[in-house]
Write an enzyme that holds these catalytic residues in place. Sequence first.
Site, PDB file in Angstrom:
ATOM      1  N   ASP A  23       0.612  -1.173   0.202  1.00 55.37           N
ATOM      2  CA  ASP A  23      -0.057  -0.062   0.094  1.00 55.37           C
ATOM      3  C   ASP A  23       0.908   1.406  -0.061  1.00 55.37           C
ATOM      4  OD1 ASP A  23      -1.964   2.267   0.616  1.00 55.37           O
ATOM      5  OD2 ASP A  23      -2.551   1.492   2.308  1.00 55.37           O
ATOM      6  N   LYS A  32       2.331  11.179  -3.198  1.00 56.46           N
ATOM      7  CA  LYS A  32       1.507  10.512  -4.146  1.00 56.46           C
ATOM      8  C   LYS A  32       0.927  11.842  -4.939  1.00 56.46           C
ATOM      9  CE  LYS A  32      -1.351   6.836  -3.778  1.00 56.46           C
ATOM     10  NZ  LYS A  32      -2.431   5.985  -2.516  1.00 56.46           N
ATOM     11  N   GLU A  66      -7.051   0.395  -4.558  1.00 53.10           N
ATOM     12  CA  GLU A  66      -7.588   0.443  -3.306  1.00 53.10           C
ATOM     13  C   GLU A  66      -8.725  -0.174  -2.776  1.00 53.10           C
ATOM     14  OE1 GLU A  66      -6.207   4.340  -2.500  1.00 53.10           O
ATOM     15  OE2 GLU A  66      -3.719   4.326  -2.737  1.00 53.10           O
ATOM     16  N   ASP A 124     -12.930   5.650   3.010  1.00 54.02           N
ATOM     17  CA  ASP A 124     -11.275   5.692   3.067  1.00 54.02           C
ATOM     18  C   ASP A 124     -10.315   7.628   3.312  1.00 54.02           C
ATOM     19  OD1 ASP A 124      -8.095   5.670   3.460  1.00 54.02           O
ATOM     20  OD2 ASP A 124      -8.905   4.613   1.106  1.00 54.02           O
TER      21      ASP A 124
END
Length: 623
Positions: free
Chosen positions: A25, A87, A185, A207
């Site tokens: 992850d 990211k 994800e 999330d």
Amino acid sequence: MVLLQLSEPGESPDPHQKRLGVGIDLGTTNSLVATIRHSIPECLPDADGRALLPSVVRYFRDGEPVVGADALMAQVLDPRNTIASVKRLMGRGLADTDAGMRARYDLVDCGGGMVRLKTAAGLRTPVEVSAEILQALRARAEDTLGGDIEGAVITVPAYFDDAQRQATKDAAKLAGLNVLRLLNEPTAAAIAYGLDEAAEGIYAVFDLGGGTFDFSVLQLSRGVFEVKATSGDSALGGDDFDESLWLWLQEQVKGVDLDCSSSRALLAEARRVKEALTTEDSVIATVPIAADGVREVKVTASQFQTLTQSLVDRSLLPVKKALRDAGYSPADIQAVVLVGGATRMPHVRSAVERYFGRPPFTDIDPDKVVAIGAAIQANVLVGNRRADEDWLLLDVIPLSLGLETMGGLTEKVISRNSTIPISKAQDFTTFKDGQTAMAIHVVQGERELVQDCRSLARFELRGIPPMPAGGARIRVSFQVDADGLLSVSAQEQTTGIESHITVKPSYGLSDDEIATMLRAGFEHANTDMKLRALREHSVEAERLIEATRQALGEDAHLLDADERTRIEAAISVLTGLLSGTDADAVKSAVDALSAVTGEFAARRMDQAIRKALTGNRVDNLSV
Ligand code: ADP
Ligand code: MG
């Protein structure tokens, strides 16, 4: 005494032959690596027992960069060289980066559509920074597992476009990892809960990470998860809760001077207090003060919840929007999975439970659940499962892929939501007599007109043998690999000449653009169909007008004056309609022109046959 290791059902008989697959992850705030050991998925900890690796890299003028907790601590000291949240920059050009990242770092545009960061060690791409994080996880896995990693499944947000996915794969390659595949994800979280083996239906994944909030609606049918909708807020996460508490703590010590570095230290303290308040009723915050040491402030859980309730409420807005867009009500959702460290906060959990009318899934640690799902997938892909329980989770294409055809229309070759990997071919032909080259324009999107879709690539097929219009047969093949990356080839069927392109996507489709393009596709479906009909009839009309004019130029002697006038009139009616928008009128005018030229075409055909016969003896004509 030595323990004799026995193989487990479904595993290879010799434990030494077990192949190592890991799930990674690669998060905005934290990254993890997980694997399956003795049939149990687990996140691998570092030497100090910490599973979470802060996604932070610090660069130095000389020497190797430092990754993880030590780098995170240096953020206060050396903010410009300590890169966090990289990211957010993956697969992005300078123009597409968010203002927060531009303010924090020295970002430069060196062309090629990819932003670079100026650091003490020189210019670094986001791909290189991410590779440092992946490299650290790879080393951790190899040290712990005592062997080479056969391959890794790396997770990416469901809304990541081709450019962001490609950048992630490049980072993995740079870190020496063999990428088995990229996995969305939310899909990974669903796999961790074994939902792929559960009842078919609609699932939601909520999330809330450190700096981003992502909400996805998945549909499970025949073992395949399809992403039905994604939404979220790229500027909402656990960090915002830290900041609210940080401001509140400053209020509590009003009148006392905080210098710059103690103010940063207070932010770290706010985070610690926030996390502790998830399980404690009250926590003492230590507020560092410039002049005289520290001040202690008591914070209760209910104070913290009142302070941050508006942030929790904000997270529900994209949830409502995604459900509305996908046409579901909260009751249609079979189960909600919580992901991300910030969903540990009790008021986040209760807000989700209240909205969906059922308790969400929380059994698996919310910051480990994505890595665990990826590890389960990796274990299958490296071949550690017996053939009879072999399954392969399939993913789908988020937006249709197609080609530009005459009139600026898109011809979809692979439609949205097709499961990947997939390959499909379609035949096309030339438009003009003697055409020897064909331009191939690959586009992505749901709209009927090329101008409303995203252009992915252009290339040319040359060396087509000259033939009459419509004579050549050109087969265009699309191939999408398991990671959603596309290659396109075109081949002329009689000669076999071929031309090929791998779509190295042009960087820079923003987070929300995919969602926007999808929505636009649905909203404009009706007008698009009308426009499509108009363009199609117009292309047909132009082709017919050109052919008729050419015939008139060559064989006008076959017509009497009256016939010729009628044909000319039909051409001019049709030409007049081409600038308008009435598809039906164009269609009838095309039919009318075909009707008045029918007799002319027949006479031309007779003439051509007669010409062909002249000078040939009958016996030469027999077949
Ligand atoms: P990302 O997906 O962005 O990498 P994570 O899922 O690791 O992020 O979530 C990080 C966030 O979760 C941080 O804001 C962190 O403070 C928060 N968090 C972690 N543990 C807790 C906890 N026990 N209570 C509240 N928040 C927590
Ligand atoms: Mg995450």
